[in-house]
Motif scaffolding. Structure first.
Motif, PDB file in Angstrom:
ATOM      1  N   ASN A  89       0.455  -1.540   0.407  1.00 31.31           N
ATOM      2  CA  ASN A  89       0.024   0.111  -0.143  1.00 31.31           C
ATOM      3  C   ASN A  89       0.660   1.613  -0.218  1.00 31.31           C
ATOM      4  O   ASN A  89       1.860   1.318   0.941  1.00 31.31           O
ATOM      5  CB  ASN A  89      -1.523   0.358   1.775  1.00 31.31           C
ATOM      6  N   ARG A 106       1.289   4.828  -0.335  1.00 30.63           N
ATOM      7  CA  ARG A 106       0.387   6.451   0.287  1.00 30.63           C
ATOM      8  C   ARG A 106       1.754   7.711  -0.321  1.00 30.63           C
ATOM      9  O   ARG A 106       2.253   7.937   0.303  1.00 30.63           O
ATOM     10  CB  ARG A 106       0.403   6.537   1.398  1.00 30.63           C
ATOM     11  N   GLN A 142      -3.185   7.110  -4.022  1.00 34.94           N
ATOM     12  CA  GLN A 142      -2.569   5.611  -3.413  1.00 34.94           C
ATOM     13  C   GLN A 142      -2.034   4.681  -4.105  1.00 34.94           C
ATOM     14  O   GLN A 142      -3.484   5.040  -5.247  1.00 34.94           O
ATOM     15  CB  GLN A 142      -3.731   5.841  -1.993  1.00 34.94           C
ATOM     16  N   ASP A 191      -2.554   0.138  -4.284  1.00 34.42           N
ATOM     17  CA  ASP A 191      -2.704  -0.867  -3.462  1.00 34.42           C
ATOM     18  C   ASP A 191      -2.234  -2.160  -4.558  1.00 34.42           C
ATOM     19  O   ASP A 191      -2.570  -1.982  -5.848  1.00 34.42           O
ATOM     20  CB  ASP A 191      -3.851  -1.191  -2.560  1.00 34.42           C
ATOM     21  N   ASP A 192      -2.047  -3.258  -3.957  1.00 34.90           N
ATOM     22  CA  ASP A 192      -1.396  -4.164  -4.115  1.00 34.90           C
ATOM     23  C   ASP A 192      -2.266  -5.138  -4.843  1.00 34.90           C
ATOM     24  O   ASP A 192      -2.212  -5.951  -6.431  1.00 34.90           O
ATOM     25  CB  ASP A 192      -0.576  -5.289  -3.840  1.00 34.90           C
ATOM     26  N   SER A 193      -4.158  -4.656  -5.160  1.00 34.41           N
ATOM     27  CA  SER A 193      -5.164  -4.920  -6.479  1.00 34.41           C
ATOM     28  C   SER A 193      -5.146  -4.211  -7.522  1.00 34.41           C
ATOM     29  O   SER A 193      -6.703  -4.594  -8.548  1.00 34.41           O
ATOM     30  CB  SER A 193      -6.415  -4.784  -5.823  1.00 34.41           C
ATOM     31  N   GLN A 194      -4.455  -3.219  -7.665  1.00 37.44           N
ATOM     32  CA  GLN A 194      -4.466  -1.784  -8.838  1.00 37.44           C
ATOM     33  C   GLN A 194      -3.376  -2.164  -9.574  1.00 37.44           C
ATOM     34  O   GLN A 194      -2.197  -2.534  -9.314  1.00 37.44           O
ATOM     35  CB  GLN A 194      -4.855  -0.844  -7.862  1.00 37.44           C
ATOM     36  N   GLY A 204       5.543   3.366   2.245  1.00 34.37           N
ATOM     37  CA  GLY A 204       4.995   2.179   1.388  1.00 34.37           C
ATOM     38  C   GLY A 204       5.753   1.158   0.773  1.00 34.37           C
ATOM     39  O   GLY A 204       5.132   0.792  -0.351  1.00 34.37           O
TER      40      GLY A 204
END
Length: 472
Positions: free
Chosen positions: A2, A4, A24, A26-29, A61
């Motif tokens: 994640n 930021r 921001q 995250d690891d699903s994007q 992060g």
């Protein structure tokens, strides 16, 4: 993962600066960063790889293992190899580092390296010196290095450039196989190269992250496509109609000269003894808070203000009050405002809206010439609307209507284009579209642009002159 970025400003050795980045991931994007050349796309990607000098804000992060492919990283590796020649002694010429050593640096997975070398068809080159490779071959080496590092984040800056069609297709399929395990950030210019697995798009302009959209937001995606078309297309501002030219102006006279201008309402001076000259081919930004006199100043120029004749005003070769008509003045002005957009409530097609600018009419009541239709179609192509010529104007989005009205105001190439708060009421995406069109006009025409807004810091590339009014 994640990541930021909050209010982040980063400087790159005084060559370029990114400001006010809020983002921001995250690891699903999986993101694409896009924008015009020089906008800061590569700089934003480089920040995620730890590059740049942090000035303000924070970044949290960032993963330890980042796989990076970029022209800058490629150039650094080539420079590293070149320096080995400079360090040679006793006239011994180094052959340079072989490809297989370049690939295996930092403990990369040897089995994965072998697999990727086969996929990229580099088996015959692994013993060759890296610096003897072609640009495309060295690009493949950079890709293998990044992929074989088994990164926690993969950053690919224009990864498809320089690749043949077979390699490009293979790489796209391989990247698609990683989407469940490795988040990716790609820098791409071409919309047709966006992989299907991309979930989000970041648009960068003038060193700022201006827009962030989800890939499945069809409306926002379409608007971003149009914006990039305006920012990056090679199309120039269409020429004027040679059969419908305006009377020539004296090239030695300014377009507008206001001398010691005063505007008074109910005994209160809104503008006091203002001098202002707008020369030919000069672009101005007029700003100031509500009540500072922006609208009054504009109406002195257009001839709509009742105090025109008690002021010393020279416009387009006329000294006001010497017998000229208001229409002699207005023919030299293109004007766009929110009030005009409210009035322009017609269902005529987009081509006709632009042609109506030749006649300064709301709607088209004169048969257009073939040349006028051609010029209107060129404007539609510039706006990325060439397939929408017959679409009703009153069915357009608010932002697209504003773009059409700017084209309508410009179609006769007036010496002065006045854009009165052209971004008022627009969302971020449509605001960027309008600003991109203004930049295009400033760069590609002999029309002087007078851009009016509330915020002096909201600058447009190509506008170098500023007048900021204050509320009295």
């Amino acid at each position: 993962m994640n990541i930021r970025l909050d209010n982040l400003s980063v400087n790159f050795d005084d060559r370029f600066q990114m400001d006010d980045i809020n983002w921001q991931l995250d690891d699903s994007q999986h993101w694409v960063i896009t924008g015009a050349n020089g906008s800061g796309k590569s700089a934003l990607a480089a920040i995620l790889a730890g590059a740049g000098n942090q000035l303000l804000g924070s970044i949290e992060g960032l993963p330890d293992k980042v796989g990076l492919v970029s022209f800058e990283a490629q150039a650094e590796l080539i420079e590293r190899e070149r320096k080995k020649d400079d360090a040679d002694i006793m006239d011994v010429i180094s052959e340079g580092t072989p490809v297989h050593e370049i690939l295996s640096e930092n403990g990369r997975n040897p089995e994965l390296i072998d697999k990727l070398v086969t996929m990229f068809k580099l088996e015959g080159l692994v013993n060759r010196s890296f610096r003897k490779l072609s640009t495309g071959e060295s690009r493949k080496v950079m890709l293998i290095r990044a992929l074989a590092s088994e990164p926690d984040l993969l950053i690919l800056d224009e990864p498809f450039d320089g690749l043949d069609a077979h390699t490009l297709e293979m790489l796209q399929h391989y990247l698609a196989s990683l989407v469940e395990t490795v988040p990716m950030v790609m820098v791409l210019n071409r919309f047709d190269e966006f992989p299907e697995f991309i979930t989000h798009i970041a648009y960068v302009d003038h060193g700022r992250l201006q827009l962030q959209i989800e890939r499945n937001d069809d409306k926002a995606y379409s608007e971003l496509y149009q914006l990039l078309h305006l920012k990056t297309t090679n199309l120039e501002v269409p020429e004027a109609d040679p059969d419908n030219r305006l009377p020539p102006l004296d090239p030695n006279q300014p377009l507008v000269r206001l001398n010691k201008i005063n505007i008074t309402y109910d005994g209160h001076k809104i503008i006091d003894s203002l001098d202002w000259t707008i020369e030919r081919n000069q672009h101005w930004q007029l700003s100031g808070p509500n009540g500072s006199g922006k609208t009054g100043l504009l109406s002195l120029i257009t001839g709509d203000h009742p105090q025109c004749y008690v002021n010393d005003i020279f416009v387009f070769g006329f000294q006001r009050g010497k017998g000229e008509s208001i229409w002699q003045i207005k023919q030299f002005i293109g004007y766009v405002s929110t009030a005009l957009q409210w009035e322009y409530k017609v269902g005529t097609g987009l081509r006709n809206v632009i042609i109506s600018g030749f006649y300064d009419s709301i709607g088209l009541y004169t048969k257009a010439t073939e040349r006028q239709k051609k010029i209107a179609d060129e404007w539609l192509a510039l706006l990325g609307m060439n397939d929408r010529a017959d679409e009703p104007f009153n069915k357009l989005s608010y932002g697209d209507q504003r773009l059409l009205l700017i084209a309508r105001a410009m179609v006769k190439h007036p010496p002065l284009l006045i854009l009165d708060e052209p971004c008022l009421g627009l969302d971020d995406m449509n605001r960027q579209l309008v600003l991109a069109l203004i930049e295009k006009i400033c760069a590609g025409s002999e029309t002087s642009v007078l851009y009016v807004n509330h915020h002096p810091e909201d600058k447009i590339k190509g506008i170098d002159n500023y007048l900021a009014l204050e509320k009295r």
